[in-house]
Design a protein around this motif. Sequence first.
Motif, PDB file in Angstrom:
ATOM      1  N   TYR A  15      38.482  36.414  55.987  1.00  0.00           N
ATOM      2  CA  TYR A  15      38.207  34.977  56.064  1.00  0.00           C
ATOM      3  C   TYR A  15      39.508  34.195  56.216  1.00  0.00           C
ATOM      4  CZ  TYR A  15      35.665  30.622  55.147  1.00  0.00           C
ATOM      5  OH  TYR A  15      35.092  29.375  55.258  1.00  0.00           O
ATOM      6  N   GLU A  16      40.520  34.591  55.488  1.00  0.00           N
ATOM      7  CA  GLU A  16      41.827  33.919  55.609  1.00  0.00           C
ATOM      8  C   GLU A  16      42.434  34.160  56.984  1.00  0.00           C
ATOM      9  OE1 GLU A  16      43.464  33.594  51.068  1.00  0.00           O
ATOM     10  OE2 GLU A  16      43.736  35.527  52.084  1.00  0.00           O
ATOM     11  N   GLU A  17      42.305  35.377  57.531  1.00  0.00           N
ATOM     12  CA  GLU A  17      42.809  35.672  58.881  1.00  0.00           C
ATOM     13  C   GLU A  17      42.136  34.786  59.928  1.00  0.00           C
ATOM     14  OE1 GLU A  17      42.034  39.809  59.527  1.00  0.00           O
ATOM     15  OE2 GLU A  17      43.501  40.440  58.021  1.00  0.00           O
ATOM     16  N   MET A  18      40.878  34.437  59.670  1.00  0.00           N
ATOM     17  CA  MET A  18      40.127  33.598  60.607  1.00  0.00           C
ATOM     18  C   MET A  18      40.476  32.117  60.443  1.00  0.00           C
ATOM     19  SD  MET A  18      36.454  35.495  60.126  1.00  0.00           S
ATOM     20  CE  MET A  18      35.551  34.923  61.547  1.00  0.00           C
ATOM     21  N   GLY A  19      41.268  31.791  59.412  1.00  0.00           N
ATOM     22  CA  GLY A  19      41.681  30.412  59.192  1.00  0.00           C
ATOM     23  C   GLY A  19      41.025  29.737  58.004  1.00  0.00           C
ATOM     24  N   GLY A  20      40.189  30.466  57.277  1.00  0.00           N
ATOM     25  CA  GLY A  20      39.520  29.899  56.109  1.00  0.00           C
ATOM     26  C   GLY A  20      40.399  29.964  54.872  1.00  0.00           C
ATOM     27  N   GLY A  21      40.038  29.180  53.893  1.00  0.00           N
ATOM     28  CA  GLY A  21      40.751  29.190  52.624  1.00  0.00           C
ATOM     29  C   GLY A  21      39.991  30.012  51.600  1.00  0.00           C
ATOM     30  N   CYS A  22      40.727  30.728  50.766  1.00  0.00           N
ATOM     31  CA  CYS A  22      40.088  31.555  49.763  1.00  0.00           C
ATOM     32  C   CYS A  22      40.920  31.559  48.488  1.00  0.00           C
ATOM     33  CB  CYS A  22      39.919  32.982  50.275  1.00  0.00           C
ATOM     34  SG  CYS A  22      39.008  34.031  49.128  1.00  0.00           S
ATOM     35  N   ALA A  23      40.288  31.203  47.399  1.00  0.00           N
ATOM     36  CA  ALA A  23      40.933  31.277  46.083  1.00  0.00           C
ATOM     37  C   ALA A  23      40.564  32.631  45.474  1.00  0.00           C
ATOM     38  CB  ALA A  23      40.452  30.149  45.189  1.00  0.00           C
ATOM     39  N   THR A  24      41.545  33.320  44.947  1.00  0.00           N
ATOM     40  CA  THR A  24      41.280  34.624  44.331  1.00  0.00           C
ATOM     41  C   THR A  24      41.702  34.603  42.870  1.00  0.00           C
ATOM     42  OG1 THR A  24      43.430  35.516  44.974  1.00  0.00           O
ATOM     43  CG2 THR A  24      41.615  35.885  46.487  1.00  0.00           C
ATOM     44  N   PHE A  25      41.009  35.385  42.095  1.00  0.00           N
ATOM     45  CA  PHE A  25      41.405  35.611  40.713  1.00  0.00           C
ATOM     46  C   PHE A  25      41.091  37.054  40.397  1.00  0.00           C
ATOM     47  CE2 PHE A  25      40.958  35.927  36.154  1.00  0.00           C
ATOM     48  CZ  PHE A  25      42.117  35.316  35.738  1.00  0.00           C
ATOM     49  N   GLY A  26      42.017  37.694  39.781  1.00  0.00           N
ATOM     50  CA  GLY A  26      41.851  39.099  39.448  1.00  0.00           C
ATOM     51  C   GLY A  26      43.097  39.858  39.843  1.00  0.00           C
ATOM     52  N   LYS A  27      43.004  41.145  39.738  1.00  0.00           N
ATOM     53  CA  LYS A  27      44.136  41.977  40.099  1.00  0.00           C
ATOM     54  C   LYS A  27      44.413  41.828  41.593  1.00  0.00           C
ATOM     55  CE  LYS A  27      41.666  45.319  38.674  1.00  0.00           C
ATOM     56  NZ  LYS A  27      41.133  46.655  38.532  1.00  0.00           N
ATOM     57  N   PRO A  28      45.627  41.726  42.037  1.00  0.00           N
ATOM     58  CA  PRO A  28      46.893  41.922  41.333  1.00  0.00           C
ATOM     59  C   PRO A  28      47.525  40.638  40.799  1.00  0.00           C
ATOM     60  CG  PRO A  28      47.327  41.867  43.677  1.00  0.00           C
ATOM     61  CD  PRO A  28      45.833  41.676  43.506  1.00  0.00           C
ATOM     62  N   GLY A  29      46.768  39.568  40.681  1.00  0.00           N
ATOM     63  CA  GLY A  29      47.336  38.301  40.220  1.00  0.00           C
ATOM     64  C   GLY A  29      47.904  38.376  38.811  1.00  0.00           C
ATOM     65  N   VAL A  30      49.122  37.900  38.658  1.00  0.00           N
ATOM     66  CA  VAL A  30      49.794  37.895  37.353  1.00  0.00           C
ATOM     67  C   VAL A  30      48.954  37.140  36.326  1.00  0.00           C
ATOM     68  CG1 VAL A  30      51.835  37.031  36.129  1.00  0.00           C
ATOM     69  CG2 VAL A  30      52.099  38.204  38.324  1.00  0.00           C
ATOM     70  N   GLU A  31      48.308  36.055  36.766  1.00  0.00           N
ATOM     71  CA  GLU A  31      47.500  35.247  35.850  1.00  0.00           C
ATOM     72  C   GLU A  31      46.391  36.069  35.199  1.00  0.00           C
ATOM     73  OE1 GLU A  31      47.539  34.577  39.220  1.00  0.00           O
ATOM     74  OE2 GLU A  31      49.194  33.155  39.241  1.00  0.00           O
ATOM     75  N   HIS A  32      45.826  36.992  35.950  1.00  0.00           N
ATOM     76  CA  HIS A  32      44.763  37.863  35.434  1.00  0.00           C
ATOM     77  C   HIS A  32      45.275  38.687  34.254  1.00  0.00           C
ATOM     78  CE1 HIS A  32      41.585  40.912  35.392  1.00  0.00           C
ATOM     79  NE2 HIS A  32      42.541  41.799  35.416  1.00  0.00           N
TER      80      HIS A  32
ATOM     81  N   GLU B 193      48.004  38.183  32.449  1.00  0.00           N
ATOM     82  CA  GLU B 193      48.435  37.316  31.346  1.00  0.00           C
ATOM     83  C   GLU B 193      47.235  36.817  30.534  1.00  0.00           C
ATOM     84  OE1 GLU B 193      50.813  34.439  33.438  1.00  0.00           O
ATOM     85  OE2 GLU B 193      52.619  35.678  33.249  1.00  0.00           O
ATOM     86  N   ALA B 194      46.137  36.492  31.201  1.00  0.00           N
ATOM     87  CA  ALA B 194      44.938  36.041  30.493  1.00  0.00           C
ATOM     88  C   ALA B 194      44.368  37.152  29.617  1.00  0.00           C
ATOM     89  CB  ALA B 194      43.884  35.559  31.496  1.00  0.00           C
ATOM     90  N   CYS B 195      44.377  38.371  30.126  1.00  0.00           N
ATOM     91  CA  CYS B 195      43.865  39.502  29.342  1.00  0.00           C
ATOM     92  C   CYS B 195      44.725  39.755  28.108  1.00  0.00           C
ATOM     93  CB  CYS B 195      43.814  40.761  30.205  1.00  0.00           C
ATOM     94  SG  CYS B 195      42.574  40.681  31.518  1.00  0.00           S
ATOM     95  N   VAL B 196      46.037  39.713  28.273  1.00  0.00           N
ATOM     96  CA  VAL B 196      46.943  39.939  27.139  1.00  0.00           C
ATOM     97  C   VAL B 196      46.778  38.818  26.115  1.00  0.00           C
ATOM     98  CG1 VAL B 196      49.379  40.045  26.461  1.00  0.00           C
ATOM     99  CG2 VAL B 196      48.581  41.307  28.469  1.00  0.00           C
ATOM    100  N   ARG B 197      46.661  37.584  26.591  1.00  0.00           N
ATOM    101  CA  ARG B 197      46.438  36.443  25.690  1.00  0.00           C
ATOM    102  C   ARG B 197      45.156  36.632  24.883  1.00  0.00           C
ATOM    103  NH1 ARG B 197      47.959  33.122  29.565  1.00  0.00           N
ATOM    104  NH2 ARG B 197      45.843  32.708  30.261  1.00  0.00           N
TER     105      ARG B 197
END
Length: 113
Positions: free
Chosen positions: A54-71, A73-77
């Motif tokens: 979808y991003e390659e086609m020009g769309g926007g995509c929000a992701t959450f999960g691995k490999p995101g650092v935030e994921h 950090e949230a688990c450790v918290r």
Amino acid sequence: PFIEEGSFDNVDPLLKECLAAKLPAVCANPDFIVQTGPKGEGFANMPGKLAARYEEMGGGCATFGKPGVEHFEACVRKLGLDKERVCHVGDSLHHDISGAVNAGVPVVFVTSG
């Protein structure tokens, strides 16, 4: 065909409609592939490939999960422990291992179940 073969033939028309409507996408599991079968002999394509397409086609995509650092950090918290007292066990170098390392979480890499 997508899950088994990774073909976008059935998916692209829907993604094009979403793109034309300027719809954002959300991907809560950005893995690309997963091992399947009792001995990990097969694999299946995962939602991360759809998000990337979808991003390659020009769309926007929000992701959450691995490999995101935030994921990580949230688990450790949520555990209420220091990173040094946690270990992430994973079977994907791209998602599990690189994500945990970037978050400063110790890792164990497994190559099969």
